[in-house]
Design a protein around this motif. Structure first.
Motif, PDB file in Angstrom:
ATOM      1  N   PHE A  33       0.830  -1.202   0.000  1.00 28.96           N
ATOM      2  CA  PHE A  33       0.000   0.000   0.000  1.00 28.96           C
ATOM      3  C   PHE A  33       0.866   1.253   0.000  1.00 28.96           C
ATOM      4  O   PHE A  33       0.629   2.187  -0.755  1.00 28.96           O
ATOM      5  CB  PHE A  33      -0.931  -0.006   1.211  1.00 28.96           C
ATOM      6  N   SER A  38       2.287   9.570   5.568  1.00 26.16           N
ATOM      7  CA  SER A  38       2.186  11.025   5.408  1.00 26.16           C
ATOM      8  C   SER A  38       3.560  11.669   5.433  1.00 26.16           C
ATOM      9  O   SER A  38       3.845  12.593   4.674  1.00 26.16           O
ATOM     10  CB  SER A  38       1.352  11.601   6.550  1.00 26.16           C
ATOM     11  N   MET A  49       5.210  11.325   2.279  1.00 22.50           N
ATOM     12  CA  MET A  49       4.739  12.305   1.301  1.00 22.50           C
ATOM     13  C   MET A  49       5.373  13.664   1.546  1.00 22.50           C
ATOM     14  O   MET A  49       5.683  14.392   0.602  1.00 22.50           O
ATOM     15  CB  MET A  49       3.222  12.435   1.367  1.00 22.50           C
ATOM     16  N   ILE A 102      -1.384  16.734  -3.277  1.00 24.12           N
ATOM     17  CA  ILE A 102      -0.282  16.430  -2.373  1.00 24.12           C
ATOM     18  C   ILE A 102      -0.708  16.687  -0.935  1.00 24.12           C
ATOM     19  O   ILE A 102      -0.451  15.883  -0.034  1.00 24.12           O
ATOM     20  CB  ILE A 102       0.953  17.289  -2.714  1.00 24.12           C
ATOM     21  N   LEU A 157      -2.638  13.920   0.246  1.00 23.80           N
ATOM     22  CA  LEU A 157      -1.817  12.754   0.563  1.00 23.80           C
ATOM     23  C   LEU A 157      -1.095  12.925   1.887  1.00 23.80           C
ATOM     24  O   LEU A 157      -0.873  11.972   2.629  1.00 23.80           O
ATOM     25  CB  LEU A 157      -0.799  12.518  -0.544  1.00 23.80           C
ATOM     26  N   VAL A 158      -0.703  14.170   2.154  1.00 22.56           N
ATOM     27  CA  VAL A 158       0.092  14.388   3.356  1.00 22.56           C
ATOM     28  C   VAL A 158      -0.776  14.332   4.603  1.00 22.56           C
ATOM     29  O   VAL A 158      -0.394  13.729   5.593  1.00 22.56           O
ATOM     30  CB  VAL A 158       0.826  15.749   3.271  1.00 22.56           C
ATOM     31  N   LYS A 213      -4.271  13.495   5.025  1.00 23.92           N
ATOM     32  CA  LYS A 213      -5.411  12.614   5.264  1.00 23.92           C
ATOM     33  C   LYS A 213      -4.971  11.270   5.821  1.00 23.92           C
ATOM     34  O   LYS A 213      -3.927  10.716   5.437  1.00 23.92           O
ATOM     35  CB  LYS A 213      -6.198  12.408   3.965  1.00 23.92           C
ATOM     36  N   MET A 273      -7.489   5.843   4.067  1.00 20.97           N
ATOM     37  CA  MET A 273      -6.841   5.293   2.884  1.00 20.97           C
ATOM     38  C   MET A 273      -7.589   5.669   1.612  1.00 20.97           C
ATOM     39  O   MET A 273      -6.982   5.958   0.589  1.00 20.97           O
ATOM     40  CB  MET A 273      -6.787   3.785   3.005  1.00 20.97           C
ATOM     41  N   LEU A 329      -6.713   8.939   0.497  1.00 22.33           N
ATOM     42  CA  LEU A 329      -5.413   8.960  -0.172  1.00 22.33           C
ATOM     43  C   LEU A 329      -5.576   8.588  -1.640  1.00 22.33           C
ATOM     44  O   LEU A 329      -4.961   9.200  -2.524  1.00 22.33           O
ATOM     45  CB  LEU A 329      -4.460   7.962   0.492  1.00 22.33           C
ATOM     46  N   LEU A 330      -6.423   7.611  -1.879  1.00 27.16           N
ATOM     47  CA  LEU A 330      -6.649   7.252  -3.273  1.00 27.16           C
ATOM     48  C   LEU A 330      -7.233   8.427  -4.037  1.00 27.16           C
ATOM     49  O   LEU A 330      -6.856   8.703  -5.176  1.00 27.16           O
ATOM     50  CB  LEU A 330      -7.605   6.069  -3.349  1.00 27.16           C
ATOM     51  N   VAL A 368      -4.505   5.193   7.780  1.00 24.33           N
ATOM     52  CA  VAL A 368      -3.200   4.851   7.221  1.00 24.33           C
ATOM     53  C   VAL A 368      -2.093   4.992   8.259  1.00 24.33           C
ATOM     54  O   VAL A 368      -1.055   4.379   8.154  1.00 24.33           O
ATOM     55  CB  VAL A 368      -2.930   5.688   5.957  1.00 24.33           C
ATOM     56  N   ARG A 369      -2.366   5.790   9.285  1.00 21.35           N
ATOM     57  CA  ARG A 369      -1.330   5.956  10.316  1.00 21.35           C
ATOM     58  C   ARG A 369      -1.125   4.667  11.105  1.00 21.35           C
ATOM     59  O   ARG A 369      -0.147   4.502  11.807  1.00 21.35           O
ATOM     60  CB  ARG A 369      -1.710   7.074  11.282  1.00 21.35           C
TER      61      ARG A 369
END
Lengths: 469, 496, 670, 100
Positions: free
Chosen positions: A148, C647, C650, D16, D19-20, D22, D25, D28-29, D92-93
């Motif tokens: 992922f 993150s 990124m 970006i 992405l940074v 959020k 997941m 992110l998509l 995602v974290r």
């Protein structure tokens, strides 16, 4: 009809699942592997027979592309042979081989492409199949997480490439590499901006510092033959793309210096981070980053010598790192651990694997007379030749630092056996050892007789620099 | 009688035998005899070449193409008066140690590996042969890249040896050894690459063209520092006591040889080809050599561990040769090389004696040893002979090397300060007597501790090869002309 | 044949050293007879050289051995002149007798094979030393004898209690292995210095050959003298060699302890031959410095003689005083050896200290060397018998009676009296020569010192004999040992020596004249005397009278206390505090040994711990642990970059973009 | 002209940013999609670069890139589903076991 080799491989990719279905019926899943291997071998044969340059539809195949394709196919063959045994406990083997071939198609297409968009399409093909391959063992958490992260970062990078591409299109009105390099002769601010976007994309794929963060996860989580492919060739596709795009599109701006600086960061990060790493595959993955740094250093010289060195190193690194990952795969297969602390003394039980691993690690640390030495020496020479002595010295310092963690692996392997489960371990199955031994022999052969490789790489470098000079 | 490709044979035959011996695992420790036979064969070839050289049949030169695509590297071998004696004596030491290691490794492998013995003999003896290849290769190389290759070729086997068969904490020490030596080799590599950029060739003889170039001083610096690291001069010496102290003793002599090999390389590359640049480094080199001599001497005196003591003495002894070379006089250089050769003969014997003592008693600590001369008279004799070589007692070769070298040192010392320096240097040799003969007393003389009552003399396979080496040393001692006459013309031709 | 003789002379004993290893073990001790026979051949060869005396000039037999890179060469050649022939004969003769003696003496001792090896090798080395024609060849012999001396001193290497020397009880003992080591260290220190000076001389003269050095002395010595101080340094360094080998102050401390070896070793090496090597070397180079001083007029060359004379005179006195209190039989003899060698050195120094005493000093010194070799060997051999007979090394414990061993007693007395210098025994003539030339030369301080030494000598010799043979409580002597006469094989050698002492004594003046003539010829041949008319020094009766008075002054108290046993020595010492302090001072050998230990030995030993523990361990820690630790630290921090949080990855992309922009701005756009 | 580029750059920046910051997941998509769309938008904008003439290349590029984006998303969603199975969350974290 796209290009003969790609056609051929596509054919194999498509037929593999059908064959696989049949194979599963007769409970002989490894036939898929043989089939794939045959397909890749035919493709390799085709590439070796090619007369360069060839222009077919969107592809222009020159010496450089051929060189890269040979690397990909060769390692692909070994990986698919290795997978026959390695994956016997897994399901979805035909899918695996299909994806493997697709990934190779993606890489070959990317290196054959004559315009930016074709490049992008095949690039994405490679990326998507590699995401899937990393996550192949979906029943574990680790590949999923790695995949992922890999996916998100790599897609962001790809999107950046696309964005940069759009800017270049906006400036030139075309996407063909040759056309663009003809048009873009004067640098302006947009070229710089575009280059930043493109380099972000390529940088993510080729794991330049600080965009390398996905690499250790993905490469260590993937099945070992795929790790070999990823580390050995997929990342190098990024390096290839940097060369190709840099020298054809951004030749007007001073991107070489940037690469030089980044290469130093990259090699230091790649070598300093794994010093105390205990996961063997993660360690090897980090060392890939370091080697990317060496290749970038070679590229950043911008001379024939440097590019020859970089290209040779791409090839050599594919062999060396491929071998190292395959060895770790054998150990993983037999021992089911990647932690070096749990494989103390495994060298006693698996002498052939250990010997080949030794060879690959010594080659990776640049010890003569193995092949890694030759290409590193070339890169160092090139960097000193263009008055970048610090770059050469950095490479040498890094090769010393890297020796430290390679030796840690050896140290672990040579320890006396203390753990119970290691006492029972046996040498890996013969079908896995074939690729190991043949790669090890290739390492030694290309170390002692580097001439053929060197000539090929040199003409490829000429090809690359023709536009610039 | 003409031998086809004599020098190539010297390199290739051991390699081939090394590969073949992988398949001869059933022989077990008898592989040692094969290794010995191989090295004897190569030694005989070199002796033949040596006789030819003595008779004035010009230097042997062989050339093979290695890589022409980018660098035009030739794989050349040159046997002239300088390289041949060095190669020959190193090869003989390897041969003697091969014989020595049969019994020693039996003991060591038994101790370490127990049931999985046979495989270890294969590992040991096939890797062992690579030492000889590496050492002889460095000596005979005509090409810098080739020299580097052979240098590293000596490093990898010794790393594996230490790691597999060493003593306490061997894994860490093997790594330490590898890294230090790799640093040295890497410095050498930087020097080589700079030289290549300057001259466009890797040939040793092309180094000459560097003179007048800005690079030259850096080339000289890097090659010198690289080899000084390997030669363990003061500051860089910390790896040596460990590496020497803990490795299997059968290869100790070889590692001492690797340490000393730097002398040859410095003479061949820097003195021979870059004389006018090397001159600049003369004074610093003299100073560091003297510091190393004295410090190494005191360090050796401070040791209680037998192997470590001889290890520390290597630091000091190697510095003598550096001193000789740093004088930049013909006498000094000839003496330095002579001393280096005699030192490795003597050090081989001393280490092997330490190995015998360790093998037969299991004790290394000299405080627990004593009175062994009664139990092992041959070993005691060897120890005294080795000490005689080191502390320059005639009629063994150490004396001849030392005085020839010191003539050079005193000649260099033009001024009054120079004289003082030379005197300090010559009085530093006094320390040698202390740190070589005192251990003899501590280990072999005095009352025998009760727990050593059952110690036996070592088998002849261990002692005889060492006596052979001492015989070589004796020959060199009573007829030094045999070596000096070969080396001198080469050095003279080098000196402007 | 005559060319071959000197070669055989040194080769035979050298080969002989290994012969008995090659012979079958079953023939037992007869093997050693073969070893002795090799020395016997050497002796015969030496004798065949005698008819050459007096030789005109010199003869060099041999060839080039080593051609040096700088164009010069070292020869492998024998030098025959009067000096070397005389000394060869002396050494070969004494060695032969002592080897014969030790055939019996060493019976049943441990390590006999080793003993014979080193003894025979020693003879070979000593003959090399004497016959060598150049300094390098000489030095080889010099080192070989040093090594043999080390090996033989530590002959009883197992350090059993009975072989310890020193003591008795409250005082410290020395173990044989340690004594050997001490000898080796001290002599090696001298050797190193000697080598340094040889090299300096070589650099200026371009040769090692003695004769070439003689011939070219005017060139090279004036060359050296151009640098002020250099010649003095060279001389000092040069003399360190002879002084250490001949146990002269300040290198004398090893000799008393060298007595831990078997007695024949002490006799041969530490009395009769090896310690004379230093005297020989000084004698050998003496003409060079004489030429430099008196013909070239180089001031610094004079230092050579001054140093030799002062050190010689001082050592003679120093050692003699120490002998006054020693109670170990062999140690007394060792001190006396040092003392007598001091005389020889004094003689040689005097030979050049004034231009007139050259031949007188030289001759009497060499004559003294010969005499001393003979009578001291006899004394030591007797001492060996006494130690065997009594089972003790202390004269106070011996309590022997002259009746049981009459011959030994007689021979020992003869040798002792010769040592004192009682006329007409041999020692008298040579000693008088030295004293009178000292007197003539005008060095009165040294003369007084040496005359005082005569008294001291007389005292300690009579004391030695008195305590050994005439101690009062003879009747309660230890009964564990039979005081039998020694066996014939042992008796005959020292009998011969003692008789020889008498014979030489009787014909003393004649022999001295003969030597005088030989050396005068020799000096004439090397042009020393062309410039000088040989002034026969005005003979003076004063030294002779003085020395006889001194003998009486020294001898009488000793006789009174020790032979006549009128007074107890202990009670005298107890009575006078000053004497007690004096006794302690002498007993501790003027505290020189402990001072040297404090200055040299202890610091080196004390350096062991700091060097190993602090300097080396510190560097080791810094480099071998510290650098890995540093990398570990870097690694631990750099690993934090790999957060594993997407993150942040990124954010890295953004940083990368910014970074690229930054670099482009720096490099490109501007 | 410039306004389009500015807009697409802003769009890129939003992507970006997404992405940074959020954690979800799926978001992110979406961020990835936004990035690709920014590029696509740019292509479309540049397709009328030469006045009075519409280049067909960017249109085909955009078409294919949309397809590629779709397949990437498809793969991503599959992985995401598995991630949800393993971690029980879409944050995602939480996916931070791999590090160092």
């Amino acid at each position: 009809m796209i290009a003969p080799i790609i056609d051929l491989l596509l054919f194999f990719a498509i037929t593999t699942p059908i064959l696989g279905w049949l194979c599963e019926k007769i409970k002989r899943p490894y036939l898929c592997g043989i089939y794939t291997t045959i397909g890749l071998a035919i493709a390799l044969w085709q590439v070796l027979l090619m007369k360069f340059p060839i222009k077919i539809s969107q592809f222009s195949i020159d010496q450089l592309s051929g060189f890269m394709a040979i690397t990909f196919l060769m390692l692909g063959i070994f990986a698919s042979i290795f997978s026959m045994k390695y994956l016997e406990r897994d399901t979805g083997i035909p899918l695996f081989y299909t994806l493997l071939i697709l990934m190779i198609i993606g890489m070959i297409g990317a290196v054959f492409a004559s315009d930016f968009f074709t490049f992008f399409v095949f690039w994405e093909m490679m990326c998507i199949s590699s995401y899937t391959l990393v996550a192949f063992r979906k029943e574990k958490w680790e590949p999923i997480e790695a995949s992922f992260k890999y996916l998100i970062m790599s897609s962001a990078g790809s999107a950046s490439i696309l964005f940069g591409m759009s800017l270049i299109y906006g400036m030139c009105g075309t996407l063909s590499f040759t056309e663009i390099s003809r048009i873009l002769t004067e640098p302006n601010i947009w070229v710089y901006i575009a280059s930043i976007f493109v380099f972000i994309g390529l940088g993510v794929k080729s794991a330049i510092f600080p965009l390398h963060t996905w690499l250790p996860d993905a490469h260590s989580a993937a099945p070992s033959p795929i790790s070999a492919m990823l580390s050995g060739v997929v990342v190098e596709t990024g390096v290839y793309a940097i060369c190709r795009i840099g020298f054809s599109i951004f030749s007007c701006i001073k991107w070489l210096e940037v690469i030089a600086i980044l290469s130093i960061f990259t090699m230091f990060i790649g070598n300093l981070t794994p010093l105390l790493q205990t996961d063997i595959k993660r360690l090897l993955a980090y060392s890939t980053i370091a080697h990317i740094g060496y290749m970038l250093a070679g590229i950043s010289t911008g001379t024939i010598l440097g590019l020859t060195g970089a290209l040779m190193h791409i090839f050599n690194h594919a062999i060396m790192k491929g071998l190292a990952f395959l060895c770790s795969g054998v150990i993983l297969y037999q021992l089911e651990t990647r932690d070096m602390r749990e494989m103390l003394g495994v060298g006693r039980r698996m002498p052939i694997t250990t010997t080949t691993l030794f060879i690959s690690l010594f080659a990776l640390s640049g010890m003569p007379p193995l092949n890694g030495f030759i290409s590193e020496l070339t890169i160092i020479l090139a960097s000193i030749e263009v008055n970048m002595i610090w770059l050469g010295i950095c490479i040498i310092i890094n090769s010393i630092i890297s020796a430290a963690y390679y030796l840690r692996i050896l140290k672990a392997f040579l320890q006396p056996i203390t753990l119970e489960n290691i006492k029972k371990v046996k040498e890996g199955p013969i079908i896995m050892l074939i690729p190991l031994v043949s790669l090890a022999i290739l390492i030694i052969v290309f170390g002692i007789w580097p001439d053929g490789l060197m000539n090929y790489a040199k003409s490829a470098a000429y090809e690359l620099l023709r536009g610039v000079m | 009688m003409m031998i086809p490709y004599p020098l190539l044979q010297v390199i290739l035959v051991p390699i081939i035998v090394a590969f073949l011996s992988i398949f001869l695992g059933n022989l077990g420790k008898r592989l040692g005899w094969i290794a010995f036979a191989t090295l004897t064969y190569t030694s005989l070839i070199m002796i033949k070449i040596g006789i030819d050289l003595w008779n004035g049949i010009g230097p042997y030169y062989e050339e093979y193409y290695w890589s022409t695509a980018l660098f035009n590297i030739k794989f050349g071998f040159l046997a002239d008066g300088l390289s041949l004696p060095v190669a020959l004596i190193m090869n003989m030491i390897c041969a003697a140690c091969a014989l020595y290691s049969i019994h020693y490794m039996e003991h060591r492998i038994e101790q370490l590996y127990g049931e999985e013995r046979k495989g270890m003999y294969v590992v040991y003896f096939s890797i062992y042969l690579l030492f000889a290849v590496g050492l002889v290769g460095v000596a005979l190389s005509t090409n810098l890249a080739q020299m580097y290759v052979f240098t590293e070729l000596t490093l990898i086997p010794s790393y594996i040896m230490i790691d597999l068969f060493g003593y306490v904490d061997r894994h860490r020490i093997a790594m330490m050894y590898f890294i230090w030596n790799h640093i040295g080799a890497a410095m050498f590599l930087i020097g080589i690459t700079l030289a290549y950029i300057g001259t466009g060739s890797f040939e040793v003889f092309a180094l000459r063209n560097l003179i007048g170039n800005n690079f030259a001083i850096w080339v000289c610096f890097f090659i010198l520092v690289g080899w000084l690291v390997k030669m363990a001069v003061f500051g860089f010496h910390v790896w040596l006591p460990w590496a020497h102290g803990e490795h299997p003793t059968s290869i100790a002599a070889i590692i001492a040889t690797i340490v000393g090999l730097g002398n040859y390389v410095i003479v061949r590359l820097l003195y021979g080809e870059l004389f006018s640049v090397f001159k600049i480094f003369s004074i610093p080199l003299l100073i560091i050599a003297i510091i190393t001599m004295i410090y190494g001497g005191f360090l050796s005196i401070a040791q209680d561990d037998m192997k470590r003591l001889y290890a520390c003495s290597t630091i000091s002894q190697t510095a003598y040769s550096i001193l000789g070379i740093a004088t930049l006089t013909v006498m000094g250089v000839v003496g330095g090389i002579f001393y280096f050769l005699s030192h490795i003969l003597g050090k081989c014997v001393l280490f092997s004696v330490a190995g015998i003592v360790l093998c037969q008693t299991g004790i290394r600590d000299m405080r627990k040893l004593g009175g062994l001369a009664r139990k092992m008279p041959l070993t005691a004799t060897l120890c005294i002979l080795g000490s005689m070589v080191l502390s320059a007692f005639p009629p063994l070769s150490g004396f001849q090397g030392e005085w020839i070298m010191f003539v050079g040192v005193f000649k260099e010392a033009g001024s009054f300060m120079g004289l003082i320096v030379a005197l300090v240097a010559i009085f530093a040799t006094f320390l040698t007597v202390i740190y070589t003969f005192w251990p003899v007393i501590r280990v072999f003389f005095g009352p025998l501790p009760s727990e050593l009552e059952n110690v036996k003399e070592a088998p002849l396979t261990m002692t005889l090869p060492l006596f052979m080496l001492m015989f070589i040393s004796f020959i060199l001692g009573i007829y030094p002309e045999s070596l000096v006459a070969l080396i001198t013309p080469v050095i003279k031709a080098m000196t402007p | 044949m005559i060319d071959l003789a000197p070669w055989l002379c040194w080769i035979m004993p050298t080969i002989g050293s290994i012969v008995h290893y090659l012979l079958p073990k079953r023939i037992g001790r007869k093997r050693y007879i073969v070893t002795i026979s090799f020395t016997f051949i050497a002796f015969i060869m030496a004798i065949t050289m005698l008819p050459l005396l007096p030789i005109h000039g010199y003869k060099e037999i041999g060839g080039i051995w080593l051609s040096l890179p700088d164009g010069n060469y070292v020869e492998f050649a024998i030098l025959i002149d009067n000096l070397s022939i005389i000394l060869t004969n002396l050494v070969a003769f004494l060695s032969l007798l002592i080897l014969i003696y030790s055939y019996k003496y060493m019976e049943g001792e441990p390590g006999e094979d080793r003993y014979w090896f080193f003894m025979s090798l020693f003879v070979g080395g000593m003959l090399i030393l004497i016959l060598a024609n150049n300094l390098i060849f000489f030095f080889i012999g010099w080192k070989i004898v040093g090594l043999c001396s080390f090996a033989l001193i530590s002959h009883y290497y197992s350090d059993e209690r009975k072989y310890w020397i020193g003591g008795p009880e409250p005082y410290p003992f020395q173990k044989p292995s340690r004594c050997g080591l001490k000898a080796l260290f001290v002599t090696t220190l001298g050797d190193v210095a000697l080598l340094a000076s040889i090299i300096i001389i070589y650099l200026y003269s371009g040769t090692f050959s003695f004769m070439k050095l003689y011939e070219n002395v005017n060139i090279w010595m004036s060359e050296i003298a151009k640098t002020p101080g250099l010649l003095t340094i060279t001389i000092l360094l040069f003399l360190c060699g002879p002084f250490s080998k001949s146990a002269q102050f300040p290198f004398h401390e090893w000799l008393p302890e060298a007595m831990s070896g078997p007695t024949p070793v002490s006799a041969l090496i530490h009395a009769a031959t090896m310690v004379k090597a230093g005297v020989y070397l000084v004698a050998r180079v003496l003409p060079i410095f004489y030429f430099g001083t008196w013909i070239l007029g180089i001031k610094e060359a004079y230092n050579f003689f001054l140093i030799v004379a002062i050190i010689g005179g001082f050592t003679a006195f120093l050692a003699a005083t120490q002998a006054m209190v020693a109670i170990e039989l062999k140690k007394v003899l060792a001190y006396s050896t040092m003392s007598v060698i001091g005389y020889m050195m004094l003689g040689l120094g005097i030979a050049g200290i004034s231009s007139e005493t050259l031949i007188e000093g030289f001759t009497s010194s060499i004559f003294h060397l010969i005499n001393h070799g003979i009578f001291k060997a006899a004394l030591f051999l007797c001492a060996g018998v006494l130690i065997h007979a009594s089972g003790s090394i202390y004269i106070t414990d011996m309590k022997l009676s002259p009746k049981t061993m009459k011959f030994t007693w007689i021979f020992m007395w003869i040798s002792s009296l010769a040592l004192i210098g009682i006329p007409p025994l041999s020692g008298f003539w040579s000693k008088e020569g030295i004293l009178s030339s000292c007197y003539i030369s005008g060095q009165y301080w040294i003369f007084i010192l040496s005359v005082l030494t005569v008294a001291v000598t007389s005292f300690y010799v009579i004391r030695l004999m008195g305590i050994t043979f005439h101690s009062p409580n003879e009747n309660n002597s230890n009964k564990h040992h039979e005081h039998g006469e020694a066996s014939k094989i042992m008796l005959i050698p020292y009998g011969i020596l003692a008789i020889l002492t008498v014979i030489i004594g009787i014909v003393g003046p004649w022999i001295k004249d003969l030597l005088h003539e030989f050396f005068a010829k020799e000096f004439y041949d090397i042009h020393l005397l062309e410039f000088h008319t040989l002034s026969i020094a005005h003979e003076s009766i004063i030294p002779t009278i003085l020395s006889i008075i001194m003998i009486v002054i020294g001898g009488f108290p000793a006789y009174y206390v020790y032979i006549a046993n009128k007074l107890s020595s202990i009670s005298i010492i107890e009575r006078y505090g000053i004497l007690k302090a004096f006794h302690k001072f002498l007993w501790n050998r003027w505290y020189i040994d402990s001072a040297f230990n404090k200055i040299f030995a202890y610091p080196i030993l004390a350096s062991r711990e700091p060097v190993a523990k602090y300097i080396e361990a510190g560097m080791d820690y810094g480099l071998n642990i510290g650098i890995p630790k540093l990398f570990e630290f870097i690694n631990n921090n750099i690993r934090k970059l790999q957060t594993g949080i997407l993150s942040i990855n990124m954010i890295y992309i953004m940083i990368f973009a910014v970074f690229l922009m930054f670099i482009f701005i720096i490099f490109g756009v501007m | 002209m410039n306004i389009y580029i500015m807009f697409s750059l802003v769009l890129y920046a939003i992507g970006i940013y997404c992405l940074v910051t959020k954690r979800n997941m799926i978001r992110l998509l979406l961020g990835i999609e936004i990035l690709i769309n920014a590029a696509n938008f740019n292509f479309i904008a540049f397709s009328r670069n030469i006045s009075g003439f519409i280049d067909l290349l960017p249109l085909s590029v955009v078409t294919i890139s949309i397809g590629i984006a779709a397949s990437v998303t498809a793969v991503a969603i599959v992985i995401l589903v598995y991630a949800y199975r393993h971690y029980g969350t879409l944050d995602v974290r939480e996916l931070r076991r791999l590090r160092g």
